[in-house]
Design a protein around this motif. Structure first.
Motif, PDB file in Angstrom:
ATOM      1  N   ILE A  56       0.827  -1.206   0.000  1.00  0.00           N
ATOM      2  CA  ILE A  56       0.000   0.000   0.000  1.00  0.00           C
ATOM      3  C   ILE A  56       0.860   1.254   0.000  1.00  0.00           C
ATOM      4  O   ILE A  56       0.536   2.258  -0.635  1.00  0.00           O
ATOM      5  CB  ILE A  56      -0.991  -0.006   1.192  1.00  0.00           C
ATOM      6  N   ARG A  57       2.005   1.211   0.682  1.00  0.00           N
ATOM      7  CA  ARG A  57       2.903   2.374   0.665  1.00  0.00           C
ATOM      8  C   ARG A  57       3.469   2.591  -0.726  1.00  0.00           C
ATOM      9  O   ARG A  57       3.524   3.716  -1.226  1.00  0.00           O
ATOM     10  CB  ARG A  57       4.027   2.173   1.683  1.00  0.00           C
ATOM     11  N   LEU A  58       3.904   1.507  -1.362  1.00  0.00           N
ATOM     12  CA  LEU A  58       4.481   1.617  -2.696  1.00  0.00           C
ATOM     13  C   LEU A  58       3.438   2.049  -3.712  1.00  0.00           C
ATOM     14  O   LEU A  58       3.704   2.882  -4.585  1.00  0.00           O
ATOM     15  CB  LEU A  58       5.091   0.280  -3.114  1.00  0.00           C
ATOM     16  N   ILE A  59       2.226   1.518  -3.612  1.00  0.00           N
ATOM     17  CA  ILE A  59       1.168   1.843  -4.562  1.00  0.00           C
ATOM     18  C   ILE A  59       0.852   3.329  -4.546  1.00  0.00           C
ATOM     19  O   ILE A  59       0.806   3.991  -5.589  1.00  0.00           O
ATOM     20  CB  ILE A  59      -0.101   1.017  -4.255  1.00  0.00           C
ATOM     21  N   PHE A  60       0.672   3.896  -3.349  1.00  0.00           N
ATOM     22  CA  PHE A  60       0.315   5.310  -3.286  1.00  0.00           C
ATOM     23  C   PHE A  60       1.516   6.214  -3.556  1.00  0.00           C
ATOM     24  O   PHE A  60       1.341   7.344  -4.018  1.00  0.00           O
ATOM     25  CB  PHE A  60      -0.334   5.632  -1.941  1.00  0.00           C
ATOM     26  N   ASN A  61       2.717   5.732  -3.306  1.00  0.00           N
ATOM     27  CA  ASN A  61       3.899   6.484  -3.725  1.00  0.00           C
ATOM     28  C   ASN A  61       3.954   6.586  -5.249  1.00  0.00           C
ATOM     29  O   ASN A  61       4.268   7.638  -5.813  1.00  0.00           O
ATOM     30  CB  ASN A  61       5.174   5.816  -3.201  1.00  0.00           C
ATOM     31  N   LEU A  62       3.632   5.461  -5.913  1.00  0.00           N
ATOM     32  CA  LEU A  62       3.650   5.451  -7.372  1.00  0.00           C
ATOM     33  C   LEU A  62       2.492   6.265  -7.947  1.00  0.00           C
ATOM     34  O   LEU A  62       2.657   6.980  -8.942  1.00  0.00           O
ATOM     35  CB  LEU A  62       3.581   4.013  -7.882  1.00  0.00           C
ATOM     36  N   LEU A  63       1.325   6.171  -7.335  1.00  0.00           N
ATOM     37  CA  LEU A  63       0.162   6.889  -7.850  1.00  0.00           C
ATOM     38  C   LEU A  63       0.281   8.402  -7.690  1.00  0.00           C
ATOM     39  O   LEU A  63      -0.336   9.158  -8.442  1.00  0.00           O
ATOM     40  CB  LEU A  63      -1.101   6.409  -7.133  1.00  0.00           C
ATOM     41  N   SER A  64       1.085   8.839  -6.732  1.00  0.00           N
ATOM     42  CA  SER A  64       1.214  10.279  -6.510  1.00  0.00           C
ATOM     43  C   SER A  64       1.868  10.986  -7.700  1.00  0.00           C
ATOM     44  O   SER A  64       1.574  12.153  -7.963  1.00  0.00           O
ATOM     45  CB  SER A  64       2.027  10.543  -5.240  1.00  0.00           C
ATOM     46  N   VAL A  65       2.731  10.289  -8.428  1.00  0.00           N
ATOM     47  CA  VAL A  65       3.420  10.912  -9.564  1.00  0.00           C
ATOM     48  C   VAL A  65       2.466  11.174 -10.730  1.00  0.00           C
ATOM     49  O   VAL A  65       2.367  12.305 -11.214  1.00  0.00           O
ATOM     50  CB  VAL A  65       4.625  10.059 -10.006  1.00  0.00           C
ATOM     51  N   PRO A  66       1.725  10.149 -11.230  1.00  0.00           N
ATOM     52  CA  PRO A  66       0.773  10.462 -12.311  1.00  0.00           C
ATOM     53  C   PRO A  66      -0.333  11.410 -11.864  1.00  0.00           C
ATOM     54  O   PRO A  66      -0.848  12.179 -12.683  1.00  0.00           O
ATOM     55  CB  PRO A  66       0.212   9.091 -12.701  1.00  0.00           C
ATOM     56  N   ALA A  67      -0.705  11.369 -10.578  1.00  0.00           N
ATOM     57  CA  ALA A  67      -1.712  12.317 -10.085  1.00  0.00           C
ATOM     58  C   ALA A  67      -1.188  13.749 -10.189  1.00  0.00           C
ATOM     59  O   ALA A  67      -1.924  14.670 -10.558  1.00  0.00           O
ATOM     60  CB  ALA A  67      -2.080  11.987  -8.643  1.00  0.00           C
ATOM     61  N   LEU A  68       0.101  13.936  -9.881  1.00  0.00           N
ATOM     62  CA  LEU A  68       0.719  15.250  -9.997  1.00  0.00           C
ATOM     63  C   LEU A  68       0.761  15.711 -11.450  1.00  0.00           C
ATOM     64  O   LEU A  68       0.408  16.855 -11.772  1.00  0.00           O
ATOM     65  CB  LEU A  68       2.131  15.199  -9.414  1.00  0.00           C
ATOM     66  N   VAL A  69       1.177  14.815 -12.345  1.00  0.00           N
ATOM     67  CA  VAL A  69       1.246  15.154 -13.770  1.00  0.00           C
ATOM     68  C   VAL A  69      -0.142  15.479 -14.317  1.00  0.00           C
ATOM     69  O   VAL A  69      -0.325  16.453 -15.070  1.00  0.00           O
ATOM     70  CB  VAL A  69       1.880  13.988 -14.563  1.00  0.00           C
ATOM     71  N   LEU A  70      -1.133  14.675 -13.922  1.00  0.00           N
ATOM     72  CA  LEU A  70      -2.500  14.909 -14.375  1.00  0.00           C
ATOM     73  C   LEU A  70      -3.009  16.268 -13.883  1.00  0.00           C
ATOM     74  O   LEU A  70      -3.679  16.997 -14.622  1.00  0.00           O
ATOM     75  CB  LEU A  70      -3.405  13.785 -13.880  1.00  0.00           C
ATOM     76  N   GLY A  71      -2.677  16.591 -12.637  1.00  0.00           N
ATOM     77  CA  GLY A  71      -3.082  17.881 -12.101  1.00  0.00           C
ATOM     78  C   GLY A  71      -2.493  19.041 -12.881  1.00  0.00           C
ATOM     79  O   GLY A  71      -3.185  20.036 -13.156  1.00  0.00           O
ATOM     80  N   VAL A  72      -1.236  18.937 -13.254  1.00  0.00           N
ATOM     81  CA  VAL A  72      -0.587  19.990 -14.042  1.00  0.00           C
ATOM     82  C   VAL A  72      -1.254  20.127 -15.406  1.00  0.00           C
ATOM     83  O   VAL A  72      -1.534  21.247 -15.874  1.00  0.00           O
ATOM     84  CB  VAL A  72       0.916  19.682 -14.207  1.00  0.00           C
ATOM     85  N   LEU A  73      -1.513  18.992 -16.064  1.00  0.00           N
ATOM     86  CA  LEU A  73      -2.100  19.023 -17.399  1.00  0.00           C
ATOM     87  C   LEU A  73      -3.502  19.640 -17.399  1.00  0.00           C
ATOM     88  O   LEU A  73      -3.876  20.383 -18.312  1.00  0.00           O
ATOM     89  CB  LEU A  73      -2.153  17.612 -17.982  1.00  0.00           C
ATOM     90  N   LEU A  74      -4.273  19.344 -16.360  1.00  0.00           N
ATOM     91  CA  LEU A  74      -5.650  19.806 -16.321  1.00  0.00           C
ATOM     92  C   LEU A  74      -5.798  21.237 -15.825  1.00  0.00           C
ATOM     93  O   LEU A  74      -6.742  21.940 -16.204  1.00  0.00           O
ATOM     94  CB  LEU A  74      -6.489  18.874 -15.439  1.00  0.00           C
ATOM     95  N   LEU A  75      -4.859  21.685 -14.985  1.00  0.00           N
ATOM     96  CA  LEU A  75      -5.032  22.972 -14.311  1.00  0.00           C
ATOM     97  C   LEU A  75      -4.122  24.093 -14.820  1.00  0.00           C
ATOM     98  O   LEU A  75      -4.302  25.245 -14.446  1.00  0.00           O
ATOM     99  CB  LEU A  75      -4.795  22.799 -12.802  1.00  0.00           C
ATOM    100  N   GLN A  76      -3.160  23.769 -15.680  1.00  0.00           N
ATOM    101  CA  GLN A  76      -2.163  24.766 -16.070  1.00  0.00           C
ATOM    102  C   GLN A  76      -2.757  25.950 -16.825  1.00  0.00           C
ATOM    103  O   GLN A  76      -2.237  27.068 -16.773  1.00  0.00           O
ATOM    104  CB  GLN A  76      -1.066  24.107 -16.907  1.00  0.00           C
TER     105      GLN A  76
END
Length: 223
Positions: free
Chosen positions: A57-77
């Protein structure tokens, strides 16, 4: 049940095999083969997202945080100033990496709905939809990404069931049947909510014809 090292090792080995076969069959280039392998390995630890305080669970959410960050930039920039964008995306990264895992562990039960074939379908379809809609991948590659996650997910469930068989004592452990199941019969509401979430993804999926052709081409390899 199988531990984290076993799950990640076997899923990675399965990913290497799938990626190599697809590359040899010219289904995808070498760069995509690496991604297919990584997605299969990721799928191999996904069912343990419901295990409190596990390495998975630690590794999964560590990995998911990166695409979530990229997605946030793409949608909100286009909507935010650079300073505000930095603050908001920092909040997204922190929330996914540190807070979402805590909330998720409180709302789920280990070996519950996330250890089911329905959860595997949800993760595979979500991957295919994100690949097709957000990353603008072809329908063929998007479905390939979804299948890669599904293969890893299935490997995890199968390993858990195999480790529930005590060969030396010739008996089945109490955990037998709690992983490789269609849904979670003990919690019908969780199963219903996951089914609804899965069905809502249908309009966003790549064309089904590409999936049919991919499965057809895969079946030819066994002849």
């Amino acid at each position: 049940m199988a531990n984290f090292r076993t799950h990640i090792t076997v899923a990675t080995a399965g990913g290497i095999l799938v990626a190599y076969v697809g590359w040899q069959a010219q289904w995808w280039p070498s760069s995509q083969a690496i991604l297919v392998c990584a997605l299969t390995a990721f799928g191999g630890i996904l069912p343990d997202i419901d295990a409190d305080r596990s390495r998975s669970i630690r590794l999964i959410f560590n990995l998911l945080s990166v695409p979530a960050l990229v997605l946030g930039v793409l949608l909100l920039q286009t909507w935010l100033t650079p300073g505000m964008l930095l603050v908001v995306c920092g909040g997204i990264y922190f929330s996914v990496r540190y807070l979402l895992g805590v909330v998720f562990s409180r709302l789920t039960v280990h070996r519950g709905i996330w250890h089911s074939l329905l959860a595997g379908f949800l993760c595979a379809m979500l991957t295919a939809a994100l690949s097709f809609q957000l990353l603008a991948q072809s329908a063929w590659l998007a479905w390939s990404h979804g299948i890669a996650v599904w293969v890893g997910f299935g490997i995890h469930l199968l390993l858990d069931e195999l480790y529930s068989v005590d060969l030396e004592g010739a008996r089945l452990k109490r955990s037998f049947g709690t992983a490789l199941k269609l849904t979670d019969g003990r919690r019908p509401m969780s199963s219903l909510l996951m089914l609804i979430a899965t069905l809502t993804l249908i309009p966003w999926l790549p064309p089904w014809a590409a999936l049919g052709e991919l499965l057809h081409q895969g079946s030819l390899l066994w002849r």
